[in-house]
Design an enzyme around this catalytic site. Structure first.
Site, mmCIF file in Angstrom:
data_model
loop_
_atom_site.group_PDB
_atom_site.id
_atom_site.type_symbol
_atom_site.label_atom_id
_atom_site.label_comp_id
_atom_site.label_asym_id
_atom_site.label_seq_id
_atom_site.Cartn_x
_atom_site.Cartn_y
_atom_site.Cartn_z
ATOM 1 N N GLY A 1 35.578 38.994 36.464
ATOM 2 C CA GLY A 1 36.283 39.918 37.358
ATOM 3 C C GLY A 1 36.472 41.261 36.688
ATOM 4 N N ASP B 1 31.068 40.146 36.765
ATOM 5 C CA ASP B 1 31.703 40.240 38.077
ATOM 6 C C ASP B 1 30.701 39.721 39.096
ATOM 7 O OD1 ASP B 1 34.351 42.119 38.975
ATOM 8 O OD2 ASP B 1 33.009 41.500 40.583
ATOM 9 N N ASP C 1 29.053 34.518 39.505
ATOM 10 C CA ASP C 1 30.048 33.989 40.434
ATOM 11 C C ASP C 1 30.814 32.883 39.704
ATOM 12 O OD1 ASP C 1 31.536 32.842 42.403
ATOM 13 O OD2 ASP C 1 29.854 32.351 43.730
ATOM 14 N N TYR D 1 48.889 34.095 47.419
ATOM 15 C CA TYR D 1 48.614 34.665 46.092
ATOM 16 C C TYR D 1 49.715 34.254 45.102
ATOM 17 C CZ TYR D 1 48.287 38.467 42.601
ATOM 18 O OH TYR D 1 48.220 39.208 41.442
ATOM 19 N N GLY E 1 37.161 44.875 38.511
ATOM 20 C CA GLY E 1 38.402 45.226 39.207
ATOM 21 C C GLY E 1 39.206 46.293 38.491
ATOM 22 N N GLN E 2 40.377 46.573 39.065
ATOM 23 C CA GLN E 2 41.243 47.647 38.573
ATOM 24 C C GLN E 2 41.565 47.475 37.084
ATOM 25 O OE1 GLN E 2 45.285 47.409 39.824
ATOM 26 N NE2 GLN E 2 45.684 49.591 39.615
HETATM 27 N N1 SER Z 1 49.798 44.132 42.317
HETATM 28 C C1 SER Z 1 49.672 42.825 42.860
HETATM 29 C C2 SER Z 1 49.713 42.820 44.319
HETATM 30 O O1 SER Z 1 50.328 43.706 44.870
HETATM 31 C C3 SER Z 1 50.780 41.968 42.348
HETATM 32 O O2 SER Z 1 50.310 41.185 41.338
HETATM 33 O O3 SER Z 1 49.191 41.950 44.927
#
Ligand code: SER
Length: 312
Positions: A9, A35, A52, A142, A12-13
């Site tokens: 990953g 990624d 993956d 999440y 990502g940010q």
């Molecule tokens: N920054 C994340 C979110 O907003 C929180 O872990 O989902």
């Protein structure tokens, strides 16, 4: 045996910046970014594998072939995107973590990093200075995967001695790579829009306080934790880490000091309820005591740095 780090990953940010941070410490030859997408931007400057994480056999093969010793597993669906497909969020976030923990145990990796989040807390968690140990009743899928994941990490540490380490990140703000589908994303978007359009419509209300951290501090916290001697890492679920706490109105007025005609408006959407269920500020005493966590950036310093870099 030499260190070889695999980031999953990495596009990502956080992954993009952690890859760069790790390449500085270990050298490009020892850090493999991966990624599900093709390499973007700075990730092209070193070893890269399009992969993956859900393909367990390929992941295991890759680890063996490349003699990987550490994994940073950052691939996940975030809080807002996860709500659009909860079943997929559960599968991706949970199964991929289990694959990585199984690999760590079976292939004898030296260390694993996996991020948790303030999303692991919920509406009955104390909101101010949320302690390390407290009620955890996440409302997003999440958050549920983060809480369950923390328990799996601790399980693998206790049962198999896997050296797995984790941080409960607050919202992370940086300028290099945009975030992907979180509730705290407004605090990044607002700077991009301030530079481009001098206005921003915020999806959270003006007074929604959330714990936040500048990217430089998030990278530092992660690397400090991962470089700490194992005996100093006493918490094997996940550490609270804090830096600052602010609401959209405060970011807007800080931006206005640099861009006087910046305008903000508010149109809360489904993400408001998610934000309302999370802590407003974090008590991170154990992280500070155990391995010396210390943040550097507050809202003022971060705003100056974000606007400088984005204008350039
Ligand atoms: N920054 C994340 C979110 O907003 C929180 O872990 O989902």
């Amino acid at each position: 045996m030499q260190t070889t780090i695999l980031l999953i990953g990495a596009g990502g940010q956080l992954g993009t910046e952690l890859t760069q941070g790790l390449r500085k410490i270990y050298g490009s030859d020892h850090v493999i970014a991966s990624d599900i997408r093709d390499a973007q931007g700075a990730l092209k400057e070193g070893r890269y594998e399009k992969m993956d994480v859900m393909q367990r056999d390929k992941l295991f093969e890759f680890i063996k072939k490349n003699q990987v010793t550490q994994i940073y597993h950052l691939a996940a669906l975030l809080s807002a995107t996860g709500e659009k497909d909860p079943r997929w969020a559960w599968k991706l976030n949970m199964e991929s973590l289990l694959f990585v923990l199984e690999a760590a145990h079976e292939l004898k990796l030296h260390k694993v990093y996996w991020p948790s989040s303030i999303a692991a807390f919920g509406p009955t968690t104390p909101k101010q200075n949320t302690p390390q140990y407290t009620i955890m009743d996440p409302t997003t899928v999440y958050g549920i995967t983060k809480l369950a994941g923390e328990l799996w990490c601790e399980y693998y540490f206790r049962r198999y001695g896997v050296d797995v380490r984790s941080l409960r990140y607050p919202g992370i703000i940086g300028w290099k790579t945009p975030p992907g589908g979180g509730t705290t994303d407004y605090a990044v978007d607002i700077y991009f829009k301030a530079i481009k359009e001098k206005k921003y419509e915020c999806f959270l209300s003006a007074d929604t306080y959330l714990p936040m951290m500048y990217m430089d501090d998030a990278v530092k916290a992660t690397l400090d934790l991962m470089e700490a001697p194992a005996e100093k890492v006493k918490i094997r679920s996940s550490y609270n880490v804090g830096a600052m706490s602010f609401c959209p109105a405060q970011v807007a007025s800080t931006i206005k000091r640099h861009i006087p005609d910046f305008q903000i408006s508010y149109k809360p959407d489904f993400r408001q309820a998610i934000a309302d269920s999370w802590p407003k500020s974090i008590d991170d005493t154990p992280a500070r005591q155990d391995w010396g966590w210390k943040h550097q950036f507050g809202l003022e310093e971060m705003t100056a740095d974000m606007l400088k870099n984005l204008s350039a």
